[in-house]
Design a protein around this motif. Sequence first.
Motif, mmCIF file in Angstrom:
data_model
loop_
_atom_site.group_PDB
_atom_site.id
_atom_site.type_symbol
_atom_site.label_atom_id
_atom_site.label_comp_id
_atom_site.label_asym_id
_atom_site.label_seq_id
_atom_site.Cartn_x
_atom_site.Cartn_y
_atom_site.Cartn_z
ATOM 1 N N HIS A 178 5.221 15.198 9.862
ATOM 2 C CA HIS A 178 4.797 14.048 10.676
ATOM 3 C C HIS A 178 6.004 13.346 11.306
ATOM 4 O O HIS A 178 6.307 12.191 10.972
ATOM 5 C CB HIS A 178 4.021 13.042 9.816
ATOM 6 C CG HIS A 178 2.931 13.661 9.003
ATOM 7 N ND1 HIS A 178 1.847 14.287 9.557
ATOM 8 C CD2 HIS A 178 2.769 13.740 7.652
ATOM 9 C CE1 HIS A 178 1.044 14.728 8.597
ATOM 10 N NE2 HIS A 178 1.586 14.417 7.433
ATOM 11 N N SER A 265 -4.623 13.158 7.794
ATOM 12 C CA SER A 265 -3.906 14.355 8.226
ATOM 13 C C SER A 265 -4.646 15.605 7.774
ATOM 14 O O SER A 265 -5.000 15.736 6.600
ATOM 15 C CB SER A 265 -2.488 14.352 7.644
ATOM 16 O OG SER A 265 -1.816 15.547 7.951
ATOM 17 N N ALA A 266 -4.857 16.533 8.698
ATOM 18 C CA ALA A 266 -5.528 17.810 8.406
ATOM 19 C C ALA A 266 -6.885 17.587 7.750
ATOM 20 O O ALA A 266 -7.247 18.263 6.786
ATOM 21 C CB ALA A 266 -4.640 18.680 7.521
ATOM 22 N N THR A 296 -4.068 13.814 12.538
ATOM 23 C CA THR A 296 -3.608 15.083 13.102
ATOM 24 C C THR A 296 -4.833 15.970 13.319
ATOM 25 O O THR A 296 -5.701 16.064 12.449
ATOM 26 C CB THR A 296 -2.614 15.808 12.173
ATOM 27 O OG1 THR A 296 -3.233 16.088 10.914
ATOM 28 C CG2 THR A 296 -1.376 14.962 11.957
ATOM 29 N N ARG A 298 -6.307 19.719 14.072
ATOM 30 C CA ARG A 298 -6.032 21.159 13.981
ATOM 31 C C ARG A 298 -6.655 21.848 15.191
ATOM 32 O O ARG A 298 -7.877 21.913 15.332
ATOM 33 C CB ARG A 298 -6.629 21.730 12.691
ATOM 34 C CG ARG A 298 -6.457 23.245 12.520
ATOM 35 C CD ARG A 298 -7.293 23.687 11.329
ATOM 36 N NE ARG A 298 -7.175 25.108 11.043
ATOM 37 C CZ ARG A 298 -7.877 26.070 11.647
ATOM 38 N NH1 ARG A 298 -8.732 25.754 12.620
ATOM 39 N NH2 ARG A 298 -7.741 27.333 11.303
ATOM 40 N N THR A 332 2.985 17.328 19.547
ATOM 41 C CA THR A 332 2.204 18.549 19.321
ATOM 42 C C THR A 332 3.124 19.557 18.665
ATOM 43 O O THR A 332 4.218 19.829 19.162
ATOM 44 C CB THR A 332 1.669 19.133 20.644
ATOM 45 O OG1 THR A 332 0.874 18.152 21.307
ATOM 46 C CG2 THR A 332 0.832 20.376 20.375
ATOM 47 N N ASP A 335 2.140 25.443 13.949
ATOM 48 C CA ASP A 335 1.826 25.367 12.527
ATOM 49 C C ASP A 335 3.065 25.671 11.688
ATOM 50 O O ASP A 335 3.701 26.720 11.851
ATOM 51 C CB ASP A 335 0.710 26.357 12.194
ATOM 52 C CG ASP A 335 0.261 26.245 10.758
ATOM 53 O OD1 ASP A 335 -0.357 25.223 10.408
ATOM 54 O OD2 ASP A 335 0.544 27.180 9.983
ATOM 55 N N ILE A 342 -2.639 28.521 15.385
ATOM 56 C CA ILE A 342 -2.963 27.112 15.096
ATOM 57 C C ILE A 342 -1.847 26.208 15.605
ATOM 58 O O ILE A 342 -0.660 26.502 15.443
ATOM 59 C CB ILE A 342 -3.160 26.896 13.578
ATOM 60 C CG1 ILE A 342 -4.370 27.689 13.081
ATOM 61 C CG2 ILE A 342 -3.346 25.410 13.265
ATOM 62 C CD1 ILE A 342 -4.539 27.661 11.586
ATOM 63 N N LYS A 343 -2.245 25.096 16.217
ATOM 64 C CA LYS A 343 -1.326 24.020 16.580
ATOM 65 C C LYS A 343 -1.887 22.702 16.035
ATOM 66 O O LYS A 343 -3.068 22.591 15.720
ATOM 67 C CB LYS A 343 -1.162 23.927 18.097
ATOM 68 C CG LYS A 343 -0.414 25.099 18.711
ATOM 69 C CD LYS A 343 -0.184 24.888 20.204
ATOM 70 C CE LYS A 343 0.613 26.032 20.799
ATOM 71 N NZ LYS A 343 0.863 25.828 22.256
ATOM 72 N N TRP A 344 -1.003 21.713 15.955
ATOM 73 C CA TRP A 344 -1.397 20.415 15.430
ATOM 74 C C TRP A 344 -1.046 19.323 16.436
ATOM 75 O O TRP A 344 0.073 19.279 16.939
ATOM 76 C CB TRP A 344 -0.695 20.139 14.096
ATOM 77 C CG TRP A 344 -1.111 21.098 13.025
ATOM 78 C CD1 TRP A 344 -0.544 22.297 12.711
ATOM 79 C CD2 TRP A 344 -2.225 20.940 12.146
ATOM 80 N NE1 TRP A 344 -1.224 22.908 11.697
ATOM 81 C CE2 TRP A 344 -2.262 22.106 11.317
ATOM 82 C CE3 TRP A 344 -3.181 19.945 11.951
ATOM 83 C CZ2 TRP A 344 -3.223 22.274 10.329
ATOM 84 C CZ3 TRP A 344 -4.140 20.115 10.964
ATOM 85 C CH2 TRP A 344 -4.164 21.272 10.176
ATOM 86 N N GLN A 345 -2.001 18.482 16.687
ATOM 87 C CA GLN A 345 -1.813 17.352 17.618
ATOM 88 C C GLN A 345 -1.880 16.056 16.807
ATOM 89 O O GLN A 345 -2.877 15.764 16.141
ATOM 90 C CB GLN A 345 -2.898 17.341 18.699
ATOM 91 C CG GLN A 345 -2.846 16.141 19.628
ATOM 92 C CD GLN A 345 -1.580 16.131 20.467
ATOM 93 O OE1 GLN A 345 -1.318 17.084 21.192
ATOM 94 N NE2 GLN A 345 -0.802 15.052 20.367
#
Length: 352
Positions: A178, A265-266, A296, A298, A332, A335, A342-345
Amino acid sequence: MSPTQEQNDHDMRRAAFEQNHLAFRSLNQQMWQIPLISMTLTGGLWFGVSRVEDFPLFQLALLFLASAGNGALFIVILRLRFVMQRYLNWLEDNYPTSFVSADDGEHWYHKSFVVRTSFQAMLLLASALSIALLVVTGCNTWKEAEGHMPDDHALTYYQQHASSLAYGYEALTFEAAHPGLAKIMTTDRAGEKLRVLDIGAGTGRDAAWFASHGHHVVAVEPSQAMRTLAQTLHAGLSIDWRDDRLPELEEMLNRGERFDIIVASAVWMHVRPDDRKQALRSILSLLADQGMLYLTLRLGPEEPERGIYKVSLDGFKATADALGLKVQELETQTDLLGRLHIKWQALRIDAS
């Protein structure tokens, strides 16, 4: 009988003695190896069961093999000891003056077949334990397949895989996972002692970071296995662990508490699409004036077996707009566990 015949008879009896003696010694060595074979077999298969928790059918196969293997060894040792006794009887009949009996007739532990019986009892115990584990594992697998387990695939998954997931989660630092939130905490909110709520806290990595920096932390995690693991991993830190879940967060709302920072988160991908507006409304009800929500998203394919639903940035913004919320995009990231699809925003929502 002529001297020649006597000599031939003596030679034959001596040859028979040598042959039977060697056969008896060989059988005796084999019998003493059976407990070692059993321990190696059972220990190896049980260890295999503990390492393949993602494959319950394979676990069942290994447990069945452990039970069947010990059962087979039970029969083998029964047969070996029977044959050995026949050799002993032959020796006693043909050489009574030289035969040494190990049965004193008084003490139970000096009687014949005590060793065989002890070995067999151990084999039966190992087989019985394998059967018990087989039944329990089979029942759990059947209940899950028949839908008798809680109708929450995400919760079921985390319950079953808490320990295997923990290594990957805990290997990542808070700052790596983060970076945007870490920057906010060290700039905008530096020096403040905040009330922090971590929703879906998992192994407690993020909650532990906040607690170690002196914040008052409440961590919500619906998986008992995850909560137990997290409390063990981060023992000594002041974290208030609670059992609650989205979309209702019923227990948290009933307490009437408010938080300066809420972290989710997640988590959003585990909320059913039809429940997301209610979930966001529940979260915001816990946010204090001037508070901030950090999420966040996924961005990747669905995984129904893990209770993961499709998430998109536009879809989340539409949900937020319906509630009159302003969403601020942070970083952004790819993973960090190496999953290329997979990406995380990261997102920020400030209390109005």
